[in-house]
Scaffold this motif. Structure first.
Motif, mmCIF file in Angstrom:
data_model
loop_
_atom_site.group_PDB
_atom_site.id
_atom_site.type_symbol
_atom_site.label_atom_id
_atom_site.label_comp_id
_atom_site.label_asym_id
_atom_site.label_seq_id
_atom_site.Cartn_x
_atom_site.Cartn_y
_atom_site.Cartn_z
ATOM 1 N N GLY A 59 -68.185 -18.249 25.552
ATOM 2 C CA GLY A 59 -67.591 -18.726 24.306
ATOM 3 C C GLY A 59 -68.208 -20.025 23.839
ATOM 4 N N LEU A 60 -68.458 -20.927 24.789
ATOM 5 C CA LEU A 60 -69.083 -22.203 24.425
ATOM 6 C C LEU A 60 -70.525 -22.010 23.967
ATOM 7 N N VAL A 61 -71.222 -21.033 24.544
ATOM 8 C CA VAL A 61 -72.575 -20.708 24.074
ATOM 9 C C VAL A 61 -72.507 -20.213 22.632
ATOM 10 N N ALA A 62 -71.516 -19.362 22.326
ATOM 11 C CA ALA A 62 -71.367 -18.857 20.955
ATOM 12 C C ALA A 62 -71.022 -19.986 19.981
ATOM 13 N N ILE A 93 -62.419 -18.184 20.409
ATOM 14 C CA ILE A 93 -61.519 -17.143 20.923
ATOM 15 C C ILE A 93 -62.039 -16.608 22.252
ATOM 16 N N VAL A 94 -63.337 -16.364 22.341
ATOM 17 C CA VAL A 94 -63.924 -15.890 23.598
ATOM 18 C C VAL A 94 -63.698 -16.933 24.692
ATOM 19 N N ALA A 95 -63.870 -18.210 24.357
ATOM 20 C CA ALA A 95 -63.755 -19.276 25.347
ATOM 21 C C ALA A 95 -62.337 -19.425 25.890
ATOM 22 N N VAL A 96 -61.337 -19.187 25.076
ATOM 23 C CA VAL A 96 -59.955 -19.442 25.516
ATOM 24 C C VAL A 96 -59.171 -18.185 25.865
ATOM 25 N N PRO A 138 -61.640 -14.012 41.731
ATOM 26 C CA PRO A 138 -62.378 -13.289 40.689
ATOM 27 C C PRO A 138 -61.834 -13.554 39.297
ATOM 28 N N VAL A 139 -60.508 -13.748 39.189
ATOM 29 C CA VAL A 139 -59.911 -14.032 37.877
ATOM 30 C C VAL A 139 -60.437 -15.372 37.369
ATOM 31 N N ASP A 140 -60.447 -16.365 38.253
ATOM 32 C CA ASP A 140 -60.953 -17.676 37.845
ATOM 33 C C ASP A 140 -62.433 -17.602 37.473
ATOM 34 N N ARG A 141 -63.214 -16.829 38.205
ATOM 35 C CA ARG A 141 -64.633 -16.685 37.919
ATOM 36 C C ARG A 141 -64.830 -16.010 36.563
ATOM 37 N N ARG A 142 -64.049 -14.968 36.284
ATOM 38 C CA ARG A 142 -64.168 -14.279 34.990
ATOM 39 C C ARG A 142 -63.784 -15.216 33.846
ATOM 40 N N ARG A 143 -62.765 -16.019 34.048
ATOM 41 C CA ARG A 143 -62.372 -16.970 33.005
ATOM 42 C C ARG A 143 -63.477 -17.995 32.764
ATOM 43 N N ARG A 144 -64.108 -18.454 33.843
ATOM 44 C CA ARG A 144 -65.203 -19.420 33.689
ATOM 45 C C ARG A 144 -66.376 -18.796 32.944
ATOM 46 N N VAL A 145 -66.688 -17.554 33.264
ATOM 47 C CA VAL A 145 -67.796 -16.875 32.585
ATOM 48 C C VAL A 145 -67.483 -16.714 31.105
ATOM 49 N N ARG A 146 -66.249 -16.331 30.772
ATOM 50 C CA ARG A 146 -65.863 -16.210 29.356
ATOM 51 C C ARG A 146 -65.881 -17.566 28.664
ATOM 52 N N LEU A 147 -65.458 -18.612 29.385
ATOM 53 C CA LEU A 147 -65.491 -19.957 28.818
ATOM 54 C C LEU A 147 -66.925 -20.349 28.480
#
Length: 184
Positions: A24-27, A102-105, A12-21
């Motif tokens: 962030g890239l969308v932003a 910042i959101v992405a990383v 789940p941690v990896d999935r949450r990081r991917r979603v934030r990545l």
């Protein structure tokens, strides 16, 4: 701890990081699209000789007669007026890129924060509101065009789509959807 339990806890941690990545890239992409939209046509008009003349968000004329093609509308106005409808959009786009990164990383144990969400929401609202207003009423290019003769170009359309993408990311941040589990 059994290997399967550790693997389930990390997933789940990896999935949450991917979603934030991705968010962030969308932003970031939205911010860059806002900046890019300023170089596209923001208003265009039909020529008497056929074809169309387009004026970019910075006033660059294209597609007109050879006398004005490539010239800047603001220079031709010689201080009488200014046509730079893309200024609010380029500012919103420039302000958006760093918070998007910042959101992405942002790491797994920390959420990107509501302040970043509010900043992205403000930029998204400015970009979407301004560009939709220019789509509905592109203006008359400082009184040079008769009423209703100008139509919106591709610039405000791209800016509106990019602004909506920013609003989606901002909404996700403000709703806590990108926070680590247990941080809501």
């Amino acid at each position: 701890m059994p290997r399967d339990a550790r693997q389930r806890r990390v997933e789940p941690v990896d999935r949450r990081r991917r979603v934030r990545l991705v968010a962030g890239l969308v932003a970031v992409t939205g911010g860059l699209a806002l900046i890019g939209s300023t170089f596209l046509g923001w208003i265009s008009t039909a020529m008497d000789t056929g074809g169309r003349t387009t004026i970019s968000g910075w006033g660059t004329i294209s597609g007109g007669s050879s006398l004005v093609d490539g010239a800047n509308f603001n220079t031709l106005m010689a201080g009488v007026g200014s046509y730079r409808p893309a200024v609010p959009v380029v500012i919103a786009g420039a302000v958006t890129v760093i918070p998007g990164l910042i959101v992405a990383v942002t790491g797994a144990g920390r959420g990107p924060g509501r302040v970043i969400g509010a900043l992205l929401a403000a930029c998204g609202l400015v970009a979407t509101g301004w560009s939709v207003a220019k789509l509905v009423d592109p203006g008359d290019a400082v009184g040079v065009l008769p009423d209703g003769q100008g139509s919106a170009g591709a610039g405000p359309l791209l800016a509106a789509v990019a602004g909506l993408a920013l609003l989606l990311v901002a909404g996700s941040l403000l709703a806590g959807l990108l926070d680590p589990s247990g941080a809501r």
